[in-house]
Scaffold this motif. Structure first.
Motif, mmCIF file in Angstrom:
data_model
loop_
_atom_site.group_PDB
_atom_site.id
_atom_site.type_symbol
_atom_site.label_atom_id
_atom_site.label_comp_id
_atom_site.label_asym_id
_atom_site.label_seq_id
_atom_site.Cartn_x
_atom_site.Cartn_y
_atom_site.Cartn_z
ATOM 1 N N LYS A 76 -58.271 158.213 87.137
ATOM 2 C CA LYS A 76 -58.454 159.634 85.916
ATOM 3 C C LYS A 76 -56.866 159.854 85.646
ATOM 4 C CE LYS A 76 -63.249 161.138 86.044
ATOM 5 N NZ LYS A 76 -64.464 161.371 87.185
ATOM 6 N N MET A 77 -56.007 160.348 86.805
ATOM 7 C CA MET A 77 -54.895 160.483 86.536
ATOM 8 C C MET A 77 -53.921 159.219 85.704
ATOM 9 S SD MET A 77 -53.632 162.103 89.777
ATOM 10 C CE MET A 77 -51.865 162.790 89.248
ATOM 11 N N VAL A 78 -54.094 158.838 85.743
ATOM 12 C CA VAL A 78 -53.395 157.077 84.638
ATOM 13 C C VAL A 78 -53.723 157.307 84.016
ATOM 14 C CG1 VAL A 78 -52.773 154.796 84.849
ATOM 15 C CG2 VAL A 78 -53.528 155.594 86.501
ATOM 16 N N LYS A 105 -49.198 150.143 86.404
ATOM 17 C CA LYS A 105 -49.434 148.918 85.142
ATOM 18 C C LYS A 105 -50.624 147.719 84.913
ATOM 19 C CE LYS A 105 -46.108 146.102 84.905
ATOM 20 N NZ LYS A 105 -44.579 145.480 84.280
ATOM 21 N N ASN A 106 -50.797 147.004 86.001
ATOM 22 C CA ASN A 106 -52.022 145.700 86.609
ATOM 23 C C ASN A 106 -53.328 146.527 86.025
ATOM 24 O OD1 ASN A 106 -50.189 143.242 86.173
ATOM 25 N ND2 ASN A 106 -49.524 143.575 88.324
ATOM 26 N N HIS A 107 -52.897 147.928 86.702
ATOM 27 C CA HIS A 107 -54.289 147.554 86.747
ATOM 28 C C HIS A 107 -55.461 148.229 85.490
ATOM 29 C CE1 HIS A 107 -57.969 149.681 88.965
ATOM 30 N NE2 HIS A 107 -57.604 150.870 87.951
ATOM 31 N N TRP A 108 -53.659 149.087 84.713
ATOM 32 C CA TRP A 108 -54.104 149.231 83.355
ATOM 33 C C TRP A 108 -53.965 148.608 82.374
ATOM 34 C CZ3 TRP A 108 -54.747 153.407 81.013
ATOM 35 C CH2 TRP A 108 -54.814 153.613 79.204
ATOM 36 N N ASP A 122 -59.946 154.234 72.047
ATOM 37 C CA ASP A 122 -58.838 153.627 72.004
ATOM 38 C C ASP A 122 -57.834 153.725 73.228
ATOM 39 O OD1 ASP A 122 -57.991 151.236 71.099
ATOM 40 O OD2 ASP A 122 -56.043 153.061 69.574
ATOM 41 N N PRO A 123 -57.541 152.141 73.911
ATOM 42 C CA PRO A 123 -56.817 153.499 74.864
ATOM 43 C C PRO A 123 -55.378 153.347 74.540
ATOM 44 C CG PRO A 123 -57.746 150.475 75.068
ATOM 45 C CD PRO A 123 -58.097 151.509 73.895
#
Length: 366
Positions: A76-78, A105-108, A122-123
């Motif tokens: 959520k923070m990200v 970044k990878n997780h995103w 939309d990300p």
DNA sequence: AATCGTGCCAACCGCAGACGG
DNA sequence: ACCGTCTGCGGTTGGCACGAT
């Protein structure tokens, strides 16, 4: 003019790091600290470029890194921070202690993007997908244009926190991260380091959660020749691997002599606090069960096997001590406890500590 | 059992900014 | 102001793991 490559690539190794390389890098940084990455490979005896060493350390070997998937709260923070900051992963990472920009970044890219799309968001714009299609959405500002005036960015972040994250916190999620929420001021970042740093400082800069993938006995390879010093494969992780003299040898760092007879007790107190924190972390990891009772199998979610728990705990502590060059204190603690009468009130009555001492004395007595 | 496709993540690449001479 | 060096950052890729066929 042309830019020089970061390193002379001829003869340099690329690709995945071996545990032996990790060991060399860790030993070097623990002994010398982080400085001048370009010279690190040469001094540490690695056939890597400095950049590769830096990446390996910051993204993987740093002892204060968290491992595993991001929690729901962190996600959520990200998302929230990404909405405000865009792809400024390092900035985002600075608000998540123990997480690296690469990891986020990878997780995103692998998880959060999909999740948001699934939710119809939309990300890129963080707006509903349906509204994104009709009007040409103002493209998310390119990285170099996100130069929001400091105060605006700060406001945005603070607003973000206040509206979303703190409300999450009210629902008692990971309250420890409140620490970081109090530090959003850019000036504080500049003066005191990142939020991460601040939090690290408050928690003694160490996280017991994470154990480096290489084995402890591999880390304590002495610089000099030793039977176990050459590329010890990380196959056996039982506590018996601590029975070598390497631990002792390794604690005998150059700064030891001055420390053992000339202990700075302020430092000592600080160290003991850290000790207690670490121990309590290790114990709390066992979900408050009696330290003498093995937890149910289904609670062993970590890589640390039960029989290794204490060994790893001590390894972590020693790591930290080495990190801060307090090795002399450790040795004086373990070897000549009688000299430490002055501290007995602090350490006595701590069964965890006494058990640890017992284990260590047994190891050292071998 | 073998092959293929996909997901994931560690590591690499190249650019940009900071800094010192 | 210019130049060289170093470090940080974000985008991209290679390769492994694993599930599906």
């Amino acid at each position: 003019m042309g830019r020089q490559p970061c390193c002379d690539k001829v003869g340099l190794k690329k690709g995945p790091w071996t545990s032996d390389e990790d060991t060399k890098l860790i030993n070097f940084i623990l002994a010398n600290g982080q400085c001048c990455w370009r010279s690190v490979p040469k001094l540490a005896g690695l056939l890597r470029c400095g950049k590769s060493c830096r990446l390996r350390w910051t993204n993987y070997l740093r002892p204060d890194l968290k491992r595993g998937l991001l929690s729901e709260y962190e996600e959520k923070m990200v998302i929230d921070l990404h909405a405000q900051l865009g792809n400024r992963w390092s900035k985002i990472a600075s608000h998540l202690p123990g997480r690296t920009d690469n990891e986020i970044k990878n997780h995103w890219n692998t998880h959060i993007k999909k999740k948001l799309r699934k939710m119809g968001i939309d990300p890129l714009t963080h707006k509903p997908l349906s509204t994104v299609e009709t009007p040409p959405p103002p493209p998310p500002p390119p990285q170099h244009e996100v130069q929001v005036p400091e105060n605006i960015e700060q406001q945005a972040v603070q607003q973000s926190y206040s509206t979303n994250i703190i409300s999450e916190l009210d629902q008692n999620k990971e309250p420890e991260t409140l620490l970081q929420l109090t530090v959003t001021d850019r000036e504080e970042e500049n003066n005191m380091g990142s939020t991460y740093d601040t939090t690290s400082e408050l928690t003694n800069g160490f996280c017991v959660d994470e154990v480096p993938l290489i084995e402890p006995h591999g880390i304590f390879v002495p610089c000099g020749p030793s039977p176990s010093s050459s590329s010890t494969p990380s196959t056996s992780s039982s506590s018996s691997s601590y029975g070598s003299d390497n631990i002792l040898e390794d604690l005998l760092l150059p700064d030891f002599e001055c420390a053992i007879n000339n202990v700075d007790f302020g430092l000592w107190d600080d160290y003991l606090n850290g000790w207690d924190e670490l121990i309590s972390d290790v114990v709390s990891d066992r979900k408050q069960t009696s330290m003498f009772d093995p937890p149910p199998t289904n609670q062993r979610s970590r890589m640390i096997l039960d029989q290794d728990c204490w060994a790893n705990g001590f390894f972590l502590i020693i790591w930290k001590i080495k990190k801060y060059n307090h090795a002399g204190l450790v040795r004086s603690l373990f070897i000549s406890r009688d000299d430490r009468e002055i501290n007995k009130p602090i350490i006595q009555g701590n069964p965890i500590f006494d058990l640890g001492l017992f284990i260590l004395f047994n190891i050292l007595a071998k």
